[in-house]
Design an enzyme around this catalytic site. Sequence first.
Site, mmCIF file in Angstrom:
data_model
loop_
_atom_site.group_PDB
_atom_site.id
_atom_site.type_symbol
_atom_site.label_atom_id
_atom_site.label_comp_id
_atom_site.label_asym_id
_atom_site.label_seq_id
_atom_site.Cartn_x
_atom_site.Cartn_y
_atom_site.Cartn_z
ATOM 1 N N ARG A 140 -5.840 -7.918 -8.500
ATOM 2 C CA ARG A 140 -6.864 -8.811 -9.034
ATOM 3 C C ARG A 140 -7.473 -8.180 -10.271
ATOM 4 O O ARG A 140 -7.729 -6.972 -10.305
ATOM 5 C CB ARG A 140 -7.968 -9.052 -7.997
ATOM 6 C CG ARG A 140 -7.498 -9.605 -6.664
ATOM 7 C CD ARG A 140 -6.738 -10.880 -6.777
ATOM 8 N NE ARG A 140 -7.568 -11.970 -7.336
ATOM 9 C CZ ARG A 140 -7.061 -13.143 -7.726
ATOM 10 N NH1 ARG A 140 -5.765 -13.356 -7.671
ATOM 11 N NH2 ARG A 140 -7.840 -14.079 -8.212
ATOM 12 N N HIS B 14 -0.444 1.961 -13.203
ATOM 13 C CA HIS B 14 0.241 0.828 -13.835
ATOM 14 C C HIS B 14 1.700 1.223 -14.027
ATOM 15 O O HIS B 14 1.981 2.326 -14.515
ATOM 16 C CB HIS B 14 -0.439 0.505 -15.177
ATOM 17 C CG HIS B 14 0.205 -0.606 -15.918
ATOM 18 N ND1 HIS B 14 -0.006 -1.928 -15.587
ATOM 19 C CD2 HIS B 14 1.059 -0.612 -16.971
ATOM 20 C CE1 HIS B 14 0.704 -2.694 -16.407
ATOM 21 N NE2 HIS B 14 1.361 -1.923 -17.255
ATOM 22 N N THR C 205 -11.225 0.539 -17.573
ATOM 23 C CA THR C 205 -12.279 0.087 -18.499
ATOM 24 C C THR C 205 -12.196 -1.441 -18.549
ATOM 25 O O THR C 205 -11.229 -2.022 -18.056
ATOM 26 C CB THR C 205 -12.017 0.663 -19.911
ATOM 27 O OG1 THR C 205 -10.704 0.261 -20.327
ATOM 28 C CG2 THR C 205 -12.118 2.185 -19.899
ATOM 29 N N GLU D 68 -11.233 -3.475 -20.699
ATOM 30 C CA GLU D 68 -9.981 -4.003 -21.266
ATOM 31 C C GLU D 68 -8.831 -3.681 -20.308
ATOM 32 O O GLU D 68 -8.658 -2.535 -19.895
ATOM 33 C CB GLU D 68 -9.723 -3.393 -22.644
ATOM 34 C CG GLU D 68 -8.526 -4.012 -23.362
ATOM 35 C CD GLU D 68 -8.200 -3.303 -24.687
ATOM 36 O OE1 GLU D 68 -9.006 -2.436 -25.101
ATOM 37 O OE2 GLU D 68 -7.137 -3.611 -25.259
ATOM 38 N N LEU D 69 -8.038 -4.663 -19.944
ATOM 39 C CA LEU D 69 -6.976 -4.509 -18.943
ATOM 40 C C LEU D 69 -5.955 -3.437 -19.348
ATOM 41 O O LEU D 69 -5.455 -3.437 -20.478
ATOM 42 C CB LEU D 69 -6.248 -5.851 -18.763
ATOM 43 C CG LEU D 69 -5.222 -5.901 -17.621
ATOM 44 C CD1 LEU D 69 -5.934 -5.840 -16.269
ATOM 45 C CD2 LEU D 69 -4.355 -7.139 -17.714
ATOM 46 N N GLY E 290 0.797 -1.222 0.000
ATOM 47 C CA GLY E 290 0.000 0.000 0.000
ATOM 48 C C GLY E 290 0.827 1.269 0.000
ATOM 49 O O GLY E 290 0.392 2.286 0.547
ATOM 50 N N ASN F 158 1.463 3.216 -2.509
ATOM 51 C CA ASN F 158 0.698 4.218 -3.273
ATOM 52 C C ASN F 158 -0.499 4.699 -2.454
ATOM 53 O O ASN F 158 -0.814 5.891 -2.437
ATOM 54 C CB ASN F 158 0.216 3.620 -4.591
ATOM 55 C CG ASN F 158 1.269 3.730 -5.684
ATOM 56 O OD1 ASN F 158 1.554 4.819 -6.153
ATOM 57 N ND2 ASN F 158 1.859 2.619 -6.055
HETATM 58 C C1 GRF Z 1 4.046 -1.872 -7.385
HETATM 59 O O1 GRF Z 1 4.747 -2.803 -8.193
HETATM 60 C C2 GRF Z 1 3.548 -0.759 -8.218
HETATM 61 O O2 GRF Z 1 4.390 -0.544 -9.333
HETATM 62 C C3 GRF Z 1 2.191 -1.225 -8.678
HETATM 63 O O3 GRF Z 1 1.696 -2.064 -7.641
HETATM 64 C C4 GRF Z 1 2.810 -2.576 -6.868
HETATM 65 C C5 GRF Z 1 2.623 -2.383 -5.380
HETATM 66 O O4 GRF Z 1 2.276 -1.067 -5.158
HETATM 67 N N1 GRF Z 1 1.317 -0.101 -8.892
HETATM 68 P P1 GRF Z 1 1.942 -0.569 -3.634
HETATM 69 O O5 GRF Z 1 3.269 -0.409 -2.936
HETATM 70 O O6 GRF Z 1 1.117 -1.664 -2.958
HETATM 71 O O7 GRF Z 1 1.221 0.727 -3.802
#
Ligand code: GRF
Length: 195
Positions: A91, A109, A141, A143-144, A12, A14
């Site tokens: 997921r 991403h 959306t 589409e992945l 987590g 981010n």
């Molecule tokens: C990381 O590899 C990031 O690049 C991708 O999800 C993974 C874990 O992110 N977005 P986080 O530290 O759980 O936010």
Amino acid sequence: MKRVAILISGSGSNMLCLLESMQGAHPARPVLVVSNDPAAAGLARAAERGIATASVDHRAFKGDRAAFEAELLRPILAAAPDILCLAGFMRVLTPAFVERFRGRMLNIHPSLLPKYPGLHTHARALAAGDPQAGCTVHEVTPELDAGPILGQARVPVLPGDTEATLAARVLEAEHRLYPAVLARFAAGDRRPVLL
Ligand code: GRF
């Protein structure tokens, strides 16, 4: 004030940056952090900041995505979010779930989409000899990894980079990009943030 639910699968990092950004004059506030893994470290990090948390263990549904998502929806709908942020959420969501939140669900991403949708993005950038890498925030959306781009941050690929050193450099860019995109998106502005 926009209500934001954040979906995580692991550390987590981010999510933490998003939580810390939603202060003061920011047009959004976090209302829930939810994970598909009850052991996700991010859940404790959110709870210690006073944010409501929930988890639904996807392994209990043995691949029945619809059943998992029906459970996942319970805490999400109870929190009545305006915006969903997927932040390290690992997921794949069904088209039905995505359609329910279309236009107000974001994902980050770790590549410069449309390059390298899917997994192992850093290995693919290194194998291709790309001079730059980075991350993308996009609307989700069906589409992945293919929805409208809301922001991108670029980083250099340096001589001697490994998957780990590049991933760390991109993750740091994610931590700058995602809060900047959310602030703009929550204010109703969909112009891409370019860092
Ligand atoms: C990381 O590899 C990031 O690049 C991708 O999800 C993974 C874990 O992110 N977005 P986080 O530290 O759980 O936010």
